[in-house]
Design an enzyme around this catalytic site. Structure first.
Site, PDB file in Angstrom:
ATOM      1  N   SER A  63       1.783  -2.270  -3.806  1.00  0.00           N
ATOM      2  CA  SER A  63       2.053  -2.955  -4.891  1.00  0.00           C
ATOM      3  C   SER A  63       2.496  -4.350  -4.235  1.00  0.00           C
ATOM      4  CB  SER A  63       3.020  -2.419  -5.718  1.00  0.00           C
ATOM      5  OG  SER A  63       4.407  -2.414  -5.062  1.00  0.00           O
ATOM      6  N   ASP A  87      -2.451  -2.981  -5.096  1.00  0.00           N
ATOM      7  CA  ASP A  87      -2.286  -2.276  -6.140  1.00  0.00           C
ATOM      8  C   ASP A  87      -1.592  -3.549  -7.401  1.00  0.00           C
ATOM      9  OD1 ASP A  87      -2.141  -0.145  -8.172  1.00  0.00           O
ATOM     10  OD2 ASP A  87      -0.283   0.646  -7.378  1.00  0.00           O
ATOM     11  N   HIS A 133       2.610   4.910 -16.267  1.00  0.00           N
ATOM     12  CA  HIS A 133       3.152   4.852 -14.962  1.00  0.00           C
ATOM     13  C   HIS A 133       4.502   5.639 -15.076  1.00  0.00           C
ATOM     14  CE1 HIS A 133       0.459   1.299 -14.202  1.00  0.00           C
ATOM     15  NE2 HIS A 133       0.276   1.966 -13.092  1.00  0.00           N
ATOM     16  N   HIS A 165      -4.841   4.993 -13.481  1.00  0.00           N
ATOM     17  CA  HIS A 165      -3.588   4.833 -13.040  1.00  0.00           C
ATOM     18  C   HIS A 165      -2.678   5.814 -13.839  1.00  0.00           C
ATOM     19  CE1 HIS A 165      -3.670   0.696 -10.981  1.00  0.00           C
ATOM     20  NE2 HIS A 165      -5.115   0.853 -11.123  1.00  0.00           N
ATOM     21  N   ALA A 177      -1.262   8.475 -12.532  1.00  0.00           N
ATOM     22  CA  ALA A 177      -1.842   9.727 -12.767  1.00  0.00           C
ATOM     23  C   ALA A 177      -0.994  10.856 -11.968  1.00  0.00           C
ATOM     24  CB  ALA A 177      -3.178   9.640 -12.175  1.00  0.00           C
ATOM     25  N   ASN A 198      -4.799   7.255  -8.914  1.00  0.00           N
ATOM     26  CA  ASN A 198      -3.615   6.608  -8.266  1.00  0.00           C
ATOM     27  C   ASN A 198      -2.135   7.531  -8.266  1.00  0.00           C
ATOM     28  OD1 ASN A 198      -5.079   4.392  -8.099  1.00  0.00           O
ATOM     29  ND2 ASN A 198      -3.738   3.021  -9.155  1.00  0.00           N
TER      30      ASN A 198
HETATM   31  P1  13P Z   1       2.078   7.234 -11.274  1.00  0.00           P
HETATM   32  O1  13P Z   1       3.369   6.578 -11.684  1.00  0.00           O
HETATM   33  O2  13P Z   1       1.735   8.252 -12.047  1.00  0.00           O
HETATM   34  O3  13P Z   1       2.443   7.771  -9.721  1.00  0.00           O
HETATM   35  O4  13P Z   1       0.794   6.094 -11.020  1.00  0.00           O
HETATM   36  C1  13P Z   1       0.890   5.248  -9.931  1.00  0.00           C
HETATM   37  C2  13P Z   1       0.083   4.116 -10.255  1.00  0.00           C
HETATM   38  O5  13P Z   1      -0.984   4.110 -11.143  1.00  0.00           O
HETATM   39  C3  13P Z   1       0.106   2.819  -9.096  1.00  0.00           C
HETATM   40  O6  13P Z   1      -0.974   2.003  -9.545  1.00  0.00           O
HETATM   41  O1  G3H Z   2       1.775   1.446 -10.446  1.00  0.00           O
HETATM   42  C1  G3H Z   2       2.546   0.935  -9.799  1.00  0.00           C
HETATM   43  C2  G3H Z   2       3.368   1.564  -8.884  1.00  0.00           C
HETATM   44  O2  G3H Z   2       4.172   2.668  -8.948  1.00  0.00           O
HETATM   45  C3  G3H Z   2       3.904   0.559  -7.864  1.00  0.00           C
HETATM   46  O3  G3H Z   2       5.314   0.323  -8.342  1.00  0.00           O
HETATM   47  O4  G3H Z   2       5.876  -1.871  -8.459  1.00  0.00           O
HETATM   48  O5  G3H Z   2       7.609  -0.237  -8.035  1.00  0.00           O
HETATM   49  O6  G3H Z   2       6.052  -0.910  -6.334  1.00  0.00           O
HETATM   50  P1  G3H Z   2       6.235  -0.835  -7.790  1.00  0.00           P
HETATM   51 ZN    ZN Z   3      -0.802   1.383 -11.437  1.00  0.00          ZN
END
Ligand code: 13P
Ligand code: G3H
Ligand code: ZN
Length: 309
Positions: free
Chosen positions: A50, A82, A180, A211, A213, A254
């Site tokens: 990310s 990501d 998420h 996502h 998931a 994801n």
């Molecule tokens: P989770 O928070 O369900 O693990 O999803 C992660 C995600 O979509 C990252 O892009």
């Molecule tokens: O979908 C998001 C991921 O879980 C990444 O999260 O921006 O805290 O790294 P983050």
């Molecule tokens: Zn995501």
């Protein structure tokens, strides 16, 4: 085997009806745990970063660690941005060796999302990099990538078809009820498989991405809570639903939250059981093992990508 794009792994996933795990990484132990699991399962895997993970670890550090993992593993590994927030971040990742980027224009209106995605696609494709885009809005309450539940919006199948045609994106993230973080459902878990099927009908050759998931594996939540954590009422997408999603045409699933829980639970356990321990290797090694076990279970039992390398 060098880093690969997701093109071939997605083609095989669509033909053979399995999904590929895309796991979020931000340090060495997470990368090693994931890649060692994928190697043992002889599975392709996507490591995703990310914008905030990239800021945390640094682009070059992450690239070098991923390259080391690739040298060791000899399986197809893609490195993916990501939730790319803007063109600039996508460009930096494309120029900096990523093989895949996501441009997340879901926060914009349809036309703006199309224009931004198309701009990234043009730049990426000219350099051999593939692009994931997003249409629809995931619900959720954590992280900066989330929107509030009232803002969530399922993906419209008709719009999805037009979006892919106009942008030329290589894969499409859709909203069918996931979100998420660790709190995905208030009551029973429910995914709109009917919408997934309609989208798949219109976009038979476009890999679909899910996502938000994570399963929010109950044993991992219990372990965190048992050793001093406070994560009450966390709930994710059950394994059976994810397996079904893979069979019905989702190519990329994801996972970040489950890895966070695995790592945190393992570290909490060491701290609780050995309060005098202060050698980081003594808690980071169990953390890396917990990541490996979690990823191996998903690859083998849920995504069904074992021996698809
Ligand atoms: P989770 O928070 O369900 O693990 O999803 C992660 C995600 O979509 C990252 O892009
Ligand atoms: O979908 C998001 C991921 O879980 C990444 O999260 O921006 O805290 O790294 P983050
Ligand atoms: Zn995501």
């Amino acid at each position: 085997m060098p880093l690969v794009t997701t093109k071939e792994m997605f083609e095989r996933s669509m033909k053979e009806h399995f999904a590929i795990g895309a796991f979020n990484v931000n340090n060495m132990e997470i990368i090693q745990g994931i890649v060692r699991a994928a190697k043992e399962e002889n599975s392709p895997v996507i490591l995703q970063v990310s914008a905030s993970a990239r800021k945390y670890a640094g682009h070059n550090y992450l690239m070098k660690m991923v390259e080391a993992a690739v040298d060791e593993a000899n399986i197809p590994i893609a490195i993916h941005l990501d939730h790319g927030p803007d063109f600039e971040t996508c460009k930096e990742c494309i120029d900096g060796g990523f093989t895949s980027v996501m441009i997340d224009g879901s926060k914009y209106g349809f036309e703006e999302n199309v224009a931004l995605t198309k701009k990234v696609v043009d730049y990426a494709h000219a350099r051999g990099v593939v692009v994931e885009a997003e249409l629809g809005k995931l619900a959720g309450i954590e992280d900066d990538v989330n929107v509030s539940s009232s803002d969530a919006k399922f993906t419209d199948p008709e719009q999805a078809e037009e979006f892919v045609k106009r942008t030329g994106c290589d894969s499409l993230a859709i909203a069918i009820g996931t979100s998420h973080g660790a709190y995905k459902f208030k009551g029973e878990a429910n995914l709109r498989f009917d919408i997934l099927l309609k989208i798949k009908e219109k976009l038979q050759n476009t890999p679909i991405v899910l996502h938000g998931a994570s399963t929010v594996i109950p044993e991992l939540v219990t372990m965190c809570n048992q050793y001093g954590g406070n994560i009450p009422g966390a709930k994710g997408v059950p394994d059976e639903m994810l397996k079904k999603a893979g069979q019905l045409g989702v190519s990329k699933i994801n996972v970040d939250t489950d890895l966070r829980l695995a790592m945190t639970g393992a570290i909490r356990k060491v701290f609780a059981e050995n309060p005098s321990e202060f050698d980081p290797r003594k808690y980071l090694n169990p953390a890396r093992e917990a990541i490996k076990e979690t990823v191996q279970h998903k690859i083998r039992d849920v995504f069904c990508s074992s021996n698809k390398a």
